[in-house]
Every structure is written in structure tokens, then in C-alpha cells.
Design a protein around this motif. Structure first.
Motif, short mmCIF file in Angstrom:
data_model
loop_
_atom_site.label_atom_id
_atom_site.label_comp_id
_atom_site.label_asym_id
_atom_site.label_seq_id
_atom_site.Cartn_x
_atom_site.Cartn_y
_atom_site.Cartn_z
N ARG A 161 0.85 -1.19 0.00
CA ARG A 161 0.00 0.00 0.00
C ARG A 161 0.88 1.24 0.00
NH1 ARG A 161 -2.58 3.47 3.84
NH2 ARG A 161 -1.49 2.38 5.54
N LEU A 162 0.77 2.02 -1.06
CA LEU A 162 1.64 3.18 -1.26
C LEU A 162 0.81 4.45 -1.38
CD1 LEU A 162 3.92 1.58 -4.01
CD2 LEU A 162 4.35 1.64 -1.53
N VAL A 163 1.44 5.58 -1.10
CA VAL A 163 0.77 6.87 -1.23
C VAL A 163 1.62 7.78 -2.11
CG1 VAL A 163 -0.16 8.88 -0.04
CG2 VAL A 163 -0.23 6.63 1.08
N ALA A 164 1.04 8.21 -3.23
CA ALA A 164 1.68 9.21 -4.08
C ALA A 164 1.38 10.58 -3.48
CB ALA A 164 1.15 9.12 -5.51
N MET A 165 2.40 11.28 -3.02
CA MET A 165 2.21 12.56 -2.36
C MET A 165 2.19 13.70 -3.38
SD MET A 165 4.65 11.97 0.99
CE MET A 165 4.16 13.54 1.74
N PRO A 166 1.49 14.79 -3.08
CA PRO A 166 1.41 15.90 -4.03
C PRO A 166 2.75 16.50 -4.40
CG PRO A 166 -0.24 16.13 -2.30
CD PRO A 166 0.66 15.01 -1.89
N SER A 167 3.75 16.33 -3.55
CA SER A 167 5.08 16.87 -3.78
C SER A 167 5.88 16.09 -4.81
CB SER A 167 5.87 16.87 -2.47
OG SER A 167 6.05 15.52 -2.03
N GLY A 168 5.45 14.86 -5.10
CA GLY A 168 6.22 13.96 -5.96
C GLY A 168 6.97 12.89 -5.20
N ALA A 169 6.87 12.89 -3.86
CA ALA A 169 7.46 11.83 -3.05
C ALA A 169 6.49 10.65 -2.96
CB ALA A 169 7.77 12.35 -1.65
N LEU A 170 7.04 9.48 -2.71
CA LEU A 170 6.26 8.26 -2.49
C LEU A 170 6.39 7.86 -1.03
CD1 LEU A 170 4.68 5.87 -3.88
CD2 LEU A 170 6.90 4.68 -3.92
N TRP A 171 5.25 7.59 -0.39
CA TRP A 171 5.22 7.22 1.03
C TRP A 171 4.71 5.80 1.16
CZ3 TRP A 171 6.98 7.32 5.57
CH2 TRP A 171 6.21 7.14 6.73
N TRP A 172 5.49 4.97 1.87
CA TRP A 172 5.12 3.58 2.13
C TRP A 172 4.88 3.49 3.64
CZ3 TRP A 172 8.60 -1.14 0.38
CH2 TRP A 172 7.88 -2.33 0.58
N PRO A 173 3.64 3.67 4.09
CA PRO A 173 3.38 3.80 5.54
C PRO A 173 3.84 2.61 6.36
CG PRO A 173 1.45 4.46 4.26
CD PRO A 173 2.41 3.83 3.30
N GLU A 174 3.59 1.40 5.88
CA GLU A 174 3.93 0.22 6.67
C GLU A 174 5.43 0.09 6.90
OE1 GLU A 174 -0.09 0.05 5.83
OE2 GLU A 174 1.53 0.27 4.36
N GLU A 175 6.22 0.61 6.01
CA GLU A 175 7.68 0.56 6.15
C GLU A 175 8.26 1.85 6.69
OE1 GLU A 175 9.69 -2.05 5.63
OE2 GLU A 175 7.96 -3.32 5.15
N ARG A 176 7.40 2.84 6.90
CA ARG A 176 7.84 4.18 7.31
C ARG A 176 8.95 4.69 6.38
NH1 ARG A 176 9.33 4.93 13.31
NH2 ARG A 176 9.12 7.11 12.66
N LEU A 177 8.75 4.45 5.11
CA LEU A 177 9.76 4.76 4.10
C LEU A 177 9.27 5.85 3.16
CD1 LEU A 177 12.02 2.35 2.15
CD2 LEU A 177 10.67 3.99 0.88
N LEU A 178 10.08 6.89 3.01
CA LEU A 178 9.82 7.95 2.04
C LEU A 178 10.80 7.78 0.89
CD1 LEU A 178 8.04 10.62 1.78
CD2 LEU A 178 10.18 11.82 2.33
N CYS A 179 10.27 7.76 -0.33
CA CYS A 179 11.09 7.55 -1.53
C CYS A 179 10.97 8.76 -2.44
CB CYS A 179 10.65 6.27 -2.24
SG CYS A 179 11.60 5.90 -3.74
N VAL A 180 12.10 9.27 -2.89
CA VAL A 180 12.11 10.39 -3.83
C VAL A 180 13.10 10.07 -4.94
CG1 VAL A 180 11.41 12.17 -2.18
CG2 VAL A 180 13.83 11.59 -2.40
N SER A 181 12.91 10.70 -6.09
CA SER A 181 13.77 10.40 -7.22
C SER A 181 14.22 11.68 -7.91
CB SER A 181 13.02 9.51 -8.23
OG SER A 181 13.91 9.06 -9.25
N ASP A 182 15.41 11.63 -8.48
CA ASP A 182 15.90 12.70 -9.35
C ASP A 182 15.87 14.06 -8.66
OD1 ASP A 182 16.23 11.39 -12.26
OD2 ASP A 182 14.49 10.50 -11.26
#
Length: 228
Positions: A12-33
Motif C-alpha cells: 500500500r503506497l501513497v503518491a504525495m502531491p510533492s512527488g514523493a512516495l510514502w510507504w506507511p507500513e515501512e515508514r519509508l519515504l522515496c524520492v527520485s531525481d
């Protein structure tokens, strides 16, 4: 948060308005480029002179997303720096800002085509990494993967916006950094990567999912305003 929640390989992932990806269960924020240091790199190589504020703007956006999510892990999907020298060229205030963001968090840098070697910024470096059901890499190459590289963008109401692309088997993130261009969703490269029925999730004040455009928009000619 105004994000859009969706599933990829049962994650279960969340596409954030900023362009970041949030994976709540892993408490992981992913950003690219992020392309930190782009203005400095262009000036160093004799290119167009840009206001040297893009690194600060990008770090400010990242700070806000970390505060909003409380992320314990951060994964940067490659091209985090605009070239091999950009990390060392950060001004002291920017370097210290980045160090503060990294403090107390697991921080993973995925190597990209702009930054193919580790820097001295700390964290860990990987060519790619698999976490649970998902593989994270810079350039799309398989399924159940999250990648970046292409800087996808789309239009809504005549305005261009960076966007996520997902077709249920892979996810391509938008460029997170300021001063980054983009590749239109209807470009043949992206059309070939994404299956029919793919979504474009547009960034902005709210993450908005729309069917991925697979053809260039038709531009209607303006009618003449004078009588013939």
C-alpha cells in the motif's frame, strides 16, 4: 496530506502531491531525481546561468515531507546529485541541512546515471535494493519495481505537472528536484513501458489520478476574429 493511495505488488503506497512516495507500513519515504547542485553544475560547465536556489528549494520540500510523514527511512532513487562533482560543491549551509535531514534515519542512495559513484555524504549506496515485494532502481527494468529517471509529466487544464506513472506492475516517480525538466507521458518511450490502463498521478496541491495520456493532445486552431 492530499495524497493518492494505491497498491503495487500488494504494497500500500501513497503518491504525495510533492512527488514523493510514502510507504506507511515501512515508514519509508522515496524520492527520485533530486538533481541537487544543478545550477552550480551548469555554471561550472559554461551553460545557462540559473538562480542558485534549487538545492534549497528541494531540501525545503524534502524537509516538509519528512515532517509530515515522520519517515524513519529515506530512499533516493538515483540522480540525487546533478553530476559527480555536485555533492562536493554544495555550500556549507546546504551540506549541513542535508546532514540534519539524514540524522537518525536510515538513508539509502540508489546510484543513477548522473551520480554513478558514491559521495562522501553518508548513508548507504546501492545499485538497486529489494524491500518486501518491491525492487527499487533508477531505470525501469522489470516488474514489481519502483524507478525514476524519465521525469514523467502530464497536462491538466492546460498546465504541465510532474506525475507518477503506474500500471499495476511498475511505478515511475516524477523528478522531485527543482529545475528539472520532464518527458511527456505520451512519449513513445513511456508508452512502451506502461501497459494499457496505466494511471498518471499528477502532483500539485493535491495528487490527482487520471488515465495516462498515450497520444499527444490535439490542439484546435483558433478561429479568426475578423469577418471574411
Amino acid at each position: 496530506m492530499n495524497g493518492h493511495t494505491f497498491f503495487l505488488a500488494d504494497a500500500r503506497l501513497v503518491a504525495m502531491p510533492s512527488g514523493a512516495l510514502w510507504w506507511p507500513e515501512e515508514r519509508l519515504l522515496c524520492v527520485s531525481d533530486l538533481h541537487l547542485g544543478k545550477a552550480e553544475r551548469m555554471a561550472r560547465r559554461g551553460g545557462t546561468l540559473l538562480p542558485p536556489y534549487e538545492t534549497q528549494a528541494t531540501l525545503a520540500r524534502l524537509t516538509a515531507d519528512l515532517e509530515a510523514t515522520g519517515a524513519a527511512r529515506v530512499l533516493c532513487l538515483g540522480d540525487s546529485f546533478d553530476d559527480a562533482e555536485a555533492a562536493g560543491a554544495l555550500v556549507e549551509a546546504e551540506r549541513l541541512w542535508l546532514m540534519r535531514l539524514m540524522a537518525g534515519r536510515e538513508w539509502i542512495w540508489i546510484l543513477g546515471n548522473h551520480d554513478p559513484a558514491p559521495t562522501d555524504c553518508g548513508g548507504s549506496y546501492r545499485g538497486e535494493i529489494t524491500l518486501g515485494p518491491l525492487t527499487f532502481r533508477h531505470i525501469a527494468a522489470g516488474e514489481a519495481e519502483v524507478s525514476g529517471h524519465y521525469h514523467p509529466k502530464c497536462t491538466l487544464a492546460g498546465r504541465a505537472r510532474p506525475c507518477f506513472l503506474t500500471d499495476g506492475r511498475r511505478l515511475i516517480l516524477p523528478a522531485y528536484g527543482a529545475y528539472t525538466g520532464g518527458l511527456w507521458c505520451h512519449d513513445p518511450t513511456l508508452v512502451a513501458l506502461m501497459r494499457p490502463g496505466a494511471l498518471a498521478i499528477l502532483t500539485g496541491t493535491k495528487a490527482i489520478p487520471v488515465p495516462m495520456p498515450r497520444r499527444a493532445p490535439q490542439i484546435r486552431p483558433r478561429s479568426s476574429s475578423f469577418a471574411r
